[in-house]
Design an enzyme around this catalytic site. Sequence first.
Site, PDB file in Angstrom:
ATOM      1  CE  LYS A  29      -4.111  -1.803   2.197  1.00 54.29           C
ATOM      2  NZ  LYS A  29      -4.885  -1.812   3.440  1.00 54.29           N
ATOM      3  N   GLY A  65       9.927  -5.831   8.346  1.00 60.15           N
ATOM      4  CA  GLY A  65       9.618  -7.247   8.521  1.00 60.15           C
ATOM      5  C   GLY A  65       9.579  -8.062   7.243  1.00 60.15           C
TER       6      GLY A  65
END
Length: 400
Positions: free
Chosen positions: A201, A358
């Site tokens: 996003k 991550g």
Amino acid sequence: MSATFKTLDELDLTGKRVLLRADLNVPVADGKVTDATRIERLIPTIREIVRHDGKVILLSHFGRPKGKVDPEFSLEIVASTVADLTGHPVGFIPTDWADVSGAIRAIEDAPAGSVFILENTRFHPGEEANDVELARIMASLGDVYVNDAFSAAHRAHASTEALARLLPAAAGFAMQAELEALEAGLGKPKKPVVAIVGGAKVSSKIDLLENLVTKVDGLVIGGGMANTFLHAQGFGVGKSLAEKDLAETALRIMDKAIDSGCAIILPIDAVVSWHFKANSPTRLYSAEAIDPEGMILDIGPSSIERIKGAIDDAHTVVWNGPMGAFEMTPFDAGTVEIARHVAHRTKAGLLTSVAGGGDTVSALAHAGVKDDFTYVSTAGGAFLEWMEGKPLPGVNALKK
Ligand code: 3PG
Ligand code: MG
């Protein structure tokens, strides 16, 4: 490099009780630590304290227990992993953080060079409130403070911020390595610098993109967020993930890039499928002619070549976010090929490469190149905030 923050070498550790703020917020499954990277990186600092006959008192949050004692979030679960990796017995000290008299005695009674883990700092509401009273309680357990938790430095919490102001404080070796790597990535990088940003996003990375275009020479945009940019430029993206309401934001970022002399590199071709499923049938499309029924799930070979070309011209690469749906074959191909190219140039001594976040770390591990970048940060949110150019309270509190 002369650091603007205090380092471990500048602290007198001899015989001291050292409060070591670590990030023991590690992934756990079935009662076992599944990725100990954050713990491994603490070892040099722990050894240094032990070598000086100091007592190591590890301080960390674990999960989000929201200011209440909750056995599900007890840090006791990581004690054996810390012991195994450091080769030292590790004493776990339970506490609710309201009364630490038992903890003080346990630390007092222990021989020099002992290693302890205190209970989850987030068991007390004062932790997330950056409460000075709680910080004073914490300070009563140590003589000096060392922070090795870059990945928690975006939080202004009692154990990362207020406490650093109450005791002689310094960055540990892991924090120091992280800050030096980040400085080489965006602070004072060797130019040209190329940033590679991917992920689903645009909405979660607006600040990051706006900051990067003012700092880097080239910005590669991949992953789902590239679709938003393609849409904003008037290309059809079919059934792909895209935030169409962010078209104006995307155009604003592109304008800002032009003003700042930053080249934006968007995909020119794409691997399209009709099902969001591993090994589903695919076809290659030019970015101008995506099938209206299809979904873009990876960058195509011409895009890969163009990105490699940009990397070849760069001296520094900063990377956050995958280029495609890398968790599923064959949509990992773009991410893997770019990661291996960066790794190859880094190993050849041609490139400084810094990556974090991550998903990015899992993507690099998947490509088999996690150890071949100049530096891979174990931080998630803190790495993003650093890329956004935001001040990190846990780092600022260590400044000279
Ligand atoms: C992390 O895992 O990103 C850090 O430990 C910070 O955790 P938090 O997002 O719960 O503050
Ligand atoms: Mg997080």
